[in-house]
Design a protein around this motif. Structure first.
Motif, PDB file in Angstrom:
ATOM      1  N   ASN A  27       0.815  -1.219   0.000  1.00  0.00           N
ATOM      2  CA  ASN A  27       0.000   0.000   0.000  1.00  0.00           C
ATOM      3  C   ASN A  27       0.848   1.268   0.000  1.00  0.00           C
ATOM      4  O   ASN A  27       0.593   2.198  -0.773  1.00  0.00           O
ATOM      5  CB  ASN A  27      -0.941   0.005   1.208  1.00  0.00           C
ATOM      6  N   ILE A  28       1.860   1.321   0.845  1.00  0.00           N
ATOM      7  CA  ILE A  28       2.630   2.554   0.932  1.00  0.00           C
ATOM      8  C   ILE A  28       3.457   2.772  -0.331  1.00  0.00           C
ATOM      9  O   ILE A  28       3.565   3.904  -0.832  1.00  0.00           O
ATOM     10  CB  ILE A  28       3.517   2.571   2.202  1.00  0.00           C
ATOM     11  N   GLU A  29       3.992   1.703  -0.884  1.00  0.00           N
ATOM     12  CA  GLU A  29       4.780   1.850  -2.106  1.00  0.00           C
ATOM     13  C   GLU A  29       3.882   2.122  -3.309  1.00  0.00           C
ATOM     14  O   GLU A  29       4.222   2.940  -4.175  1.00  0.00           O
ATOM     15  CB  GLU A  29       5.630   0.598  -2.329  1.00  0.00           C
ATOM     16  N   GLY A  30       2.718   1.485  -3.365  1.00  0.00           N
ATOM     17  CA  GLY A  30       1.796   1.721  -4.477  1.00  0.00           C
ATOM     18  C   GLY A  30       1.279   3.150  -4.478  1.00  0.00           C
ATOM     19  O   GLY A  30       1.155   3.780  -5.543  1.00  0.00           O
ATOM     20  N   ALA A  31       0.975   3.694  -3.311  1.00  0.00           N
ATOM     21  CA  ALA A  31       0.484   5.068  -3.230  1.00  0.00           C
ATOM     22  C   ALA A  31       1.569   6.057  -3.645  1.00  0.00           C
ATOM     23  O   ALA A  31       1.328   6.963  -4.462  1.00  0.00           O
ATOM     24  CB  ALA A  31       0.008   5.362  -1.811  1.00  0.00           C
ATOM     25  N   ILE A  32       2.764   5.901  -3.097  1.00  0.00           N
ATOM     26  CA  ILE A  32       3.850   6.837  -3.402  1.00  0.00           C
ATOM     27  C   ILE A  32       4.212   6.790  -4.886  1.00  0.00           C
ATOM     28  O   ILE A  32       4.431   7.836  -5.521  1.00  0.00           O
ATOM     29  CB  ILE A  32       5.077   6.521  -2.524  1.00  0.00           C
ATOM     30  N   GLU A  33       4.266   5.599  -5.456  1.00  0.00           N
ATOM     31  CA  GLU A  33       4.617   5.458  -6.872  1.00  0.00           C
ATOM     32  C   GLU A  33       3.612   6.151  -7.787  1.00  0.00           C
ATOM     33  O   GLU A  33       3.955   6.555  -8.902  1.00  0.00           O
ATOM     34  CB  GLU A  33       4.704   3.977  -7.237  1.00  0.00           C
ATOM     35  N   ASN A  34       2.384   6.333  -7.322  1.00  0.00           N
ATOM     36  CA  ASN A  34       1.348   6.968  -8.139  1.00  0.00           C
ATOM     37  C   ASN A  34       1.063   8.405  -7.712  1.00  0.00           C
ATOM     38  O   ASN A  34       0.015   8.967  -8.049  1.00  0.00           O
ATOM     39  CB  ASN A  34       0.075   6.134  -8.095  1.00  0.00           C
ATOM     40  N   GLY A  35       2.000   8.996  -7.008  1.00  0.00           N
ATOM     41  CA  GLY A  35       1.916  10.418  -6.689  1.00  0.00           C
ATOM     42  C   GLY A  35       0.953  10.779  -5.574  1.00  0.00           C
ATOM     43  O   GLY A  35       0.549  11.947  -5.454  1.00  0.00           O
ATOM     44  N   ILE A  36       0.580   9.818  -4.765  1.00  0.00           N
ATOM     45  CA  ILE A  36      -0.329  10.081  -3.646  1.00  0.00           C
ATOM     46  C   ILE A  36       0.495  10.250  -2.374  1.00  0.00           C
ATOM     47  O   ILE A  36       1.285   9.368  -2.011  1.00  0.00           O
ATOM     48  CB  ILE A  36      -1.342   8.926  -3.476  1.00  0.00           C
ATOM     49  N   ASP A  37       0.333  11.381  -1.706  1.00  0.00           N
ATOM     50  CA  ASP A  37       1.029  11.601  -0.440  1.00  0.00           C
ATOM     51  C   ASP A  37       0.504  10.629   0.614  1.00  0.00           C
ATOM     52  O   ASP A  37      -0.681  10.271   0.619  1.00  0.00           O
ATOM     53  CB  ASP A  37       0.819  13.038   0.050  1.00  0.00           C
ATOM     54  N   VAL A  38       1.392  10.236   1.525  1.00  0.00           N
ATOM     55  CA  VAL A  38       0.989   9.233   2.514  1.00  0.00           C
ATOM     56  C   VAL A  38       1.290   9.683   3.937  1.00  0.00           C
ATOM     57  O   VAL A  38       2.213  10.451   4.200  1.00  0.00           O
ATOM     58  CB  VAL A  38       1.684   7.869   2.260  1.00  0.00           C
ATOM     59  N   GLY A  39       0.454   9.170   4.835  1.00  0.00           N
ATOM     60  CA  GLY A  39       0.691   9.185   6.263  1.00  0.00           C
ATOM     61  C   GLY A  39       0.489   7.763   6.747  1.00  0.00           C
ATOM     62  O   GLY A  39       0.048   6.898   5.976  1.00  0.00           O
ATOM     63  N   VAL A  40       0.791   7.498   7.997  1.00  0.00           N
ATOM     64  CA  VAL A  40       0.652   6.133   8.508  1.00  0.00           C
ATOM     65  C   VAL A  40       0.000   6.161   9.884  1.00  0.00           C
ATOM     66  O   VAL A  40       0.041   7.171  10.591  1.00  0.00           O
ATOM     67  CB  VAL A  40       2.017   5.418   8.598  1.00  0.00           C
ATOM     68  N   TYR A  41      -0.603   5.020  10.244  1.00  0.00           N
ATOM     69  CA  TYR A  41      -1.176   4.926  11.583  1.00  0.00           C
ATOM     70  C   TYR A  41      -0.944   3.541  12.157  1.00  0.00           C
ATOM     71  O   TYR A  41      -0.743   2.557  11.427  1.00  0.00           O
ATOM     72  CB  TYR A  41      -2.662   5.281  11.581  1.00  0.00           C
ATOM     73  N   PHE A  42      -0.977   3.488  13.490  1.00  0.00           N
ATOM     74  CA  PHE A  42      -0.755   2.242  14.216  1.00  0.00           C
ATOM     75  C   PHE A  42      -1.874   2.085  15.235  1.00  0.00           C
ATOM     76  O   PHE A  42      -2.104   2.975  16.060  1.00  0.00           O
ATOM     77  CB  PHE A  42       0.604   2.266  14.926  1.00  0.00           C
ATOM     78  N   TYR A  43      -2.577   0.946  15.160  1.00  0.00           N
ATOM     79  CA  TYR A  43      -3.669   0.676  16.094  1.00  0.00           C
ATOM     80  C   TYR A  43      -3.085   0.240  17.432  1.00  0.00           C
ATOM     81  O   TYR A  43      -2.446  -0.800  17.540  1.00  0.00           O
ATOM     82  CB  TYR A  43      -4.589  -0.399  15.533  1.00  0.00           C
ATOM     83  N   SER A  44      -3.323   1.056  18.452  1.00  0.00           N
ATOM     84  CA  SER A  44      -2.699   0.824  19.753  1.00  0.00           C
ATOM     85  C   SER A  44      -3.591   0.018  20.685  1.00  0.00           C
ATOM     86  O   SER A  44      -4.805   0.227  20.747  1.00  0.00           O
ATOM     87  CB  SER A  44      -2.374   2.166  20.417  1.00  0.00           C
ATOM     88  N   GLN A  45      -2.944  -0.882  21.400  1.00  0.00           N
ATOM     89  CA  GLN A  45      -3.568  -1.563  22.532  1.00  0.00           C
ATOM     90  C   GLN A  45      -2.595  -1.557  23.711  1.00  0.00           C
ATOM     91  O   GLN A  45      -2.598  -2.466  24.550  1.00  0.00           O
ATOM     92  CB  GLN A  45      -3.949  -2.993  22.164  1.00  0.00           C
ATOM     93  N   ALA A  46      -1.809  -0.495  23.762  1.00  0.00           N
ATOM     94  CA  ALA A  46      -0.834  -0.367  24.850  1.00  0.00           C
ATOM     95  C   ALA A  46      -1.555  -0.186  26.177  1.00  0.00           C
ATOM     96  O   ALA A  46      -2.526   0.568  26.272  1.00  0.00           O
ATOM     97  CB  ALA A  46       0.083   0.823  24.582  1.00  0.00           C
ATOM     98  N   VAL A  47      -1.055  -0.859  27.202  1.00  0.00           N
ATOM     99  CA  VAL A  47      -1.670  -0.742  28.525  1.00  0.00           C
ATOM    100  C   VAL A  47      -0.827   0.117  29.468  1.00  0.00           C
ATOM    101  O   VAL A  47      -1.213   0.330  30.618  1.00  0.00           O
ATOM    102  CB  VAL A  47      -1.903  -2.136  29.159  1.00  0.00           C
ATOM    103  N   ASN A  48       0.297   0.623  28.953  1.00  0.00           N
ATOM    104  CA  ASN A  48       1.126   1.511  29.766  1.00  0.00           C
ATOM    105  C   ASN A  48       2.050   2.303  28.842  1.00  0.00           C
ATOM    106  O   ASN A  48       2.088   2.080  27.623  1.00  0.00           O
ATOM    107  CB  ASN A  48       1.939   0.729  30.810  1.00  0.00           C
ATOM    108  N   LYS A  49       2.773   3.230  29.423  1.00  0.00           N
ATOM    109  CA  LYS A  49       3.655   4.103  28.650  1.00  0.00           C
ATOM    110  C   LYS A  49       4.745   3.308  27.938  1.00  0.00           C
ATOM    111  O   LYS A  49       5.091   3.614  26.781  1.00  0.00           O
ATOM    112  CB  LYS A  49       4.272   5.145  29.584  1.00  0.00           C
ATOM    113  N   LYS A  50       5.288   2.299  28.593  1.00  0.00           N
ATOM    114  CA  LYS A  50       6.354   1.494  27.994  1.00  0.00           C
ATOM    115  C   LYS A  50       5.887   0.863  26.690  1.00  0.00           C
ATOM    116  O   LYS A  50       6.605   0.886  25.674  1.00  0.00           O
ATOM    117  CB  LYS A  50       6.806   0.415  28.979  1.00  0.00           C
ATOM    118  N   GLU A  51       4.685   0.306  26.695  1.00  0.00           N
ATOM    119  CA  GLU A  51       4.174  -0.326  25.475  1.00  0.00           C
ATOM    120  C   GLU A  51       3.871   0.712  24.397  1.00  0.00           C
ATOM    121  O   GLU A  51       4.046   0.441  23.200  1.00  0.00           O
ATOM    122  CB  GLU A  51       2.921  -1.144  25.792  1.00  0.00           C
TER     123      GLU A  51
END
Length: 361
Positions: free
Chosen positions: A211-235
């Motif tokens: 997805n990230i390479e396909g978007a960039i190769e076709n001139g689409i700017d990208v951002g990213v996200y990470f689904y968090s399930q952290a239960v504390n600051k360390k995680e």
């Protein structure tokens, strides 16, 4: 002899003067008493006339009888009860019409409390007063319209350069990014990975690289996200570092995002997490991303920024709000708005999340 006669006359004159003064004083007192008596008689007659008129009015109202204090109170109570029942009937009818027209129960409740943010969770409704201490987005209800292609467009009077975006993950399958670029999509938010809701294992999204390479190769700017399930600051710091390692080879124009949502499961590792921990995790993640030279952002829905976190405590960060509907319900500032999960874009089979960005990145 003359002196005695003169004294007698003077004494008699004094007595006569005293008598005249007494007569005048008594006359004045009598006149005043008479006047006061006349006043009382007139006043009494007026009161009697008013009482008679009042009784006549009461007789006309209740058919010839008088109301005791208890009867009058009963009439007032009955009138109040009828008013309440009438209001309840009207409210029930409004509820019924709105639900029949397709409104959700939460939407109907929100209409009843315009000064509060209303969210539901665990079978309950929660109410949060809208604060003037937090920056509001300032958009009017008529500032956005749905275009024929299903994209939201801005029609307000602000000088805004709105960008159309999508967010994708493995759930969209194989994507034809050339067709996506030709359909008017300006940017794409790519899911890089997630932490499991059970054991908490960090997992890379199966389609991240494609997805990230396909978007960039076709001139689409990208951002990213990470689904968090952290239960504390360390995680949370582990999640941030995992994401930084994954995006290091790529040019990231849009924000790097922590996705904070309720897992909607009593078995989820974050099910009992307090708002203080959610906020600490979000701040730790964002500060780490910022220190690495990227623009951090927090993604969530209305529940995320009211029940899971206090919007005031994360107000310093860019916000990506998920709210499906127009006008926007969330009152506070946001930078991106995910407005539907059922969008249609050429090059993607099935539904895809549609977004707008109101900030230049």
């Amino acid at each position: 002899m003359k002196n005695n006669l003169q004294d007698t006359r003077e004494k008699r004159g004094v007595r006569n003067s005293h008598n005249i003064i007494s007569i005048i004083f008594l006359s004045l007192v009598s006149i005043m008493a008479l006047s006061f008596s006349i006043f009382l008689l007139v006043k009494n007659a007026r009161l009697q006339r008013e009482e008679a008129a009042f009784k006549k009015e009461l007789e006309a109202i209740n058919g010839g009888g008088f109301y005791t204090a208890e009867e009058a109170q009963k009439l007032a109570d009955d009138a109040a009860r009828e008013a309440r029942e009438g209001a309840e009937d009207t409210l029930r009818e409004d509820f019924r019409k709105k639900l029949e027209s397709g409104d959700t129960a939460i939407g109907v409740v929100r209409d009843l409390f315009p000064g509060e943010i209303v969210v539901n969770g665990s079978g309950r409704y929660f109410f949060f007063p809208i604060s003037d201490e937090i920056e509001h987005h300032g958009f009017a209800e008529t500032d956005f319209e749905l275009s024929d292609n299903g994209f939201i467009k801005y029609v307000g009077d602000k000088d805004l350069d709105i960008k159309n975006g999508i967010d994708v993950s493995r759930f969209q399958g194989d994507i034809d990014w050339e067709k996506v670029a030709a359909s008017g999509i300006d940017y794409a938010m790519i899911r890089a990975g997630y932490r499991g809701t059970g054991e908490g294992k960090l997992v890379e999204d199966d389609k991240f690289v494609d997805n990230i390479e396909g978007a960039i190769e076709n001139g689409i700017d990208v951002g990213v996200y990470f689904y968090s399930q952290a239960v504390n600051k360390k995680e949370a710091l582990e999640e941030a570092q995992k994401l930084l390692d994954m995006i290091e080879p790529y040019n990231i124009e849009y924000p790097v995002v922590i996705d904070i949502e309720s897992a909607e499961s009593d078995e989820a590792r974050t099910a009992t997490l307090s708002s203080d921990v959610y906020e600490e995790n979000a701040k730790a993640f964002c500060d780490t991303i910022s220190a690495a030279g990227y623009k951090p952002m927090i993604y969530g829905n209305v529940k995320s920024f009211s029940l899971l976190m206090d919007a005031a405590d994360v107000d310093d960060y860019d916000i990506w709000i998920a709210y499906y509907g127009n006008p926007q319900y969330y009152p506070y500032h946001f930078n991106m708005w995910q407005y539907t999960s059922a969008g249609k874009v050429k090059g993607i089979e099935g539904d895809v999340d549609l977004n707008i960005c109101i900030t230049e990145y």
